[in-house]
Design a protein around this motif. Structure first.
Motif, PDB file in Angstrom:
ATOM      1  N   ALA A  64      25.449  30.312 -24.880  1.00 61.34           N
ATOM      2  CA  ALA A  64      23.993  29.592 -24.836  1.00 61.34           C
ATOM      3  C   ALA A  64      23.423  28.453 -24.480  1.00 61.34           C
ATOM      4  O   ALA A  64      22.939  27.634 -25.095  1.00 61.34           O
ATOM      5  CB  ALA A  64      23.414  30.187 -26.022  1.00 61.34           C
ATOM      6  N   GLU A  74      21.356  26.964 -21.878  1.00 62.54           N
ATOM      7  CA  GLU A  74      20.713  26.963 -22.475  1.00 62.54           C
ATOM      8  C   GLU A  74      19.886  26.022 -23.390  1.00 62.54           C
ATOM      9  O   GLU A  74      18.993  25.501 -23.316  1.00 62.54           O
ATOM     10  CB  GLU A  74      19.825  28.185 -21.615  1.00 62.54           C
ATOM     11  N   ILE A  75      20.998  25.770 -24.402  1.00 59.72           N
ATOM     12  CA  ILE A  75      19.977  25.972 -25.653  1.00 59.72           C
ATOM     13  C   ILE A  75      20.800  24.538 -25.501  1.00 59.72           C
ATOM     14  O   ILE A  75      20.147  23.823 -27.442  1.00 59.72           O
ATOM     15  CB  ILE A  75      19.560  26.566 -26.824  1.00 59.72           C
ATOM     16  N   ASP A 107      18.767  23.175 -28.713  1.00 60.22           N
ATOM     17  CA  ASP A 107      17.074  23.518 -29.781  1.00 60.22           C
ATOM     18  C   ASP A 107      17.186  23.876 -30.988  1.00 60.22           C
ATOM     19  O   ASP A 107      18.499  25.027 -31.241  1.00 60.22           O
ATOM     20  CB  ASP A 107      16.897  24.262 -28.293  1.00 60.22           C
ATOM     21  N   GLN A 150      16.086  25.223 -33.167  1.00 64.84           N
ATOM     22  CA  GLN A 150      15.513  26.553 -34.076  1.00 64.84           C
ATOM     23  C   GLN A 150      16.153  27.775 -33.443  1.00 64.84           C
ATOM     24  O   GLN A 150      16.300  29.238 -33.691  1.00 64.84           O
ATOM     25  CB  GLN A 150      14.200  27.063 -33.685  1.00 64.84           C
ATOM     26  N   ALA A 151      16.548  27.671 -32.075  1.00 64.33           N
ATOM     27  CA  ALA A 151      17.297  28.743 -31.284  1.00 64.33           C
ATOM     28  C   ALA A 151      18.624  29.105 -31.390  1.00 64.33           C
ATOM     29  O   ALA A 151      19.528  29.499 -31.340  1.00 64.33           O
ATOM     30  CB  ALA A 151      17.743  28.312 -29.686  1.00 64.33           C
ATOM     31  N   ASP A 163      18.270  30.965 -34.540  1.00 66.32           N
ATOM     32  CA  ASP A 163      18.027  32.508 -33.922  1.00 66.32           C
ATOM     33  C   ASP A 163      19.551  33.583 -33.553  1.00 66.32           C
ATOM     34  O   ASP A 163      19.455  34.426 -34.026  1.00 66.32           O
ATOM     35  CB  ASP A 163      17.198  32.249 -32.997  1.00 66.32           C
ATOM     36  N   LEU A 164      20.208  32.071 -33.057  1.00 67.04           N
ATOM     37  CA  LEU A 164      21.395  32.990 -32.223  1.00 67.04           C
ATOM     38  C   LEU A 164      22.354  32.794 -33.343  1.00 67.04           C
ATOM     39  O   LEU A 164      22.967  34.177 -33.513  1.00 67.04           O
ATOM     40  CB  LEU A 164      22.182  31.716 -31.407  1.00 67.04           C
TER      41      LEU A 164
END
Ligand code: BDR
Ligand code: CA
Length: 315
Positions: free
Chosen positions: A250, A252-253, A295, A297-298, A301-302
């Motif tokens: 991920a 992008e986070i 991020d 929160q992301a 979530d991951l």
């Protein structure tokens, strides 16, 4: 999403955050775990090896596994029972190992996996860099078979085990020096980013509510790991090692910047410091992509999505 999974080697000293990193890696269809190796760090090599095998049994990870050296390259081991307990992975009861370590050592298994792979392999070290440095010293010919080293270690701005040094680098600075000078592309998930990768108590509850066997264990690991961090004033558990995996699945986070990073091997106060040349004053080409932000929160979530893949439970 990558159609073709990235071949990886997991190398760690589990350790609660190593364990969660491996839960995340094992759940991802973007990664193909070709081998697992243990290193002495959070606990002795016997304990981290046993923990590695118990985590593999928990998540159903069936890959070749080998044990690392009993000591760092030069110094004596430093262990962290205050953070991870006497077992190195205190908290919930875990299944017993489903396999034994191979009779070859960690760096030999790494070499074997690299040799047998048609494409370069990414190494994900989440403990001291002893095994990776041993590999680079013993088989420099295999460097082109290493696509990247995505590691948790160091901190440009500060340390955690001393004011200057982060634990993984402090335990084996000579190994870190070899890795950072190797020319292999490095992603550095240091304290700059991993102390932002906080999982709060309300997130533990969200994870526990997933309800499957991995979810319950991860929530218990986080609760244990948080005890130490709460006593140090953290509002949550920094799941350091999982950031080295998130960087692969991920990106992008995460925020990042390339720079030249050198390891302090001597010094009265700063052994094990990772000195990042933010402004390029040393005029040396960057040797690391340093992660600087996430991020949060992301990231949570991951983790939750990964844990769900171990089976949804009917409520
Ligand atoms: C690192 O040290 C260990 O205790 C953790 O597992 C992590 O790899 C954080 O400094
Ligand atoms: Ca670790």
């Amino acid at each position: 999403m990558n159609k073709h999974p990235i071949p990886i080697l997991l190398d760690g000293d589990p350790g609660h955050d190593d364990a969660i990193a491996w839960v995340l890696a094992n759940a991802s269809p973007m990664l193909d775990i070709r081998g697992v190796t243990s290193v002495c760090g959070n606990q002795t090599i016997e304990k981290t090896t046993y923990n590695a095998l118990r985590i593999m049994a928990l998540v159903g990870l069936n890959a070749p596994m080998a044990m690392g050296r009993t000591k760092p390259l030069i110094g004596e081991p430093i262990i962290a029972p205050t953070v991870h307990g006497n077992s190195g992975l205190d908290g919930p009861v875990l299944p017993e190992p489903a396999q034994k370590p191979l009779s070859i050592d960690a760096s030999q298994l790494m070499a074997q996996v690299l040799e047998q792979s048609d494409e370069p392999v990414t190494i994900v070290p989440t403990g001291p860099l002893t095994n990776v440095a041993s590999l680079l010293l013993s088989r420099p010919d295999l460097k082109p078979k290493i696509a990247r080293i995505s590691l948790m270690g160091g901190g440009i701005a500060f340390g955690n085990w001393t004011p200057a040094a982060e634990f993984n680098i402090l335990v084996d600075p000579e190994a870190a020096d070899i890795v950072f000078k190797s020319g292999v592309p490095i992603t550095m998930a240091g304290l700059d980013v991993t102390e932002q990768a906080l999982v709060f108590p309300e997130d533990f509850a969200r994870i526990r509510a997933v309800g499957n066997h991995v979810a319950i264990v991860v929530a218990d690991w986080l609760a244990f790991f948080y005890q130490f961090h709460r006593s140090m004033g953290y509002p949550g558990a920094p799941v350091h090692d999982a950031v080295a995996v998130a960087a692969l699945i991920a990106p992008e986070i995460l925020q990042k910047t390339d720079m030249y990073v050198q390891i302090e091997l001597a010094g009265d106060f700063c052994r094990g410091a990772t000195l990042g040349d933010r402004f390029g004053v040393l005029k040396k080409p960057a040797n690391a992509t340093v992660l600087t932000g996430i991020d949060r929160q992301a990231f949570v979530d991951l983790l939750v999505d990964a844990i769900k893949t171990y089976g949804e439970v009917a409520k």
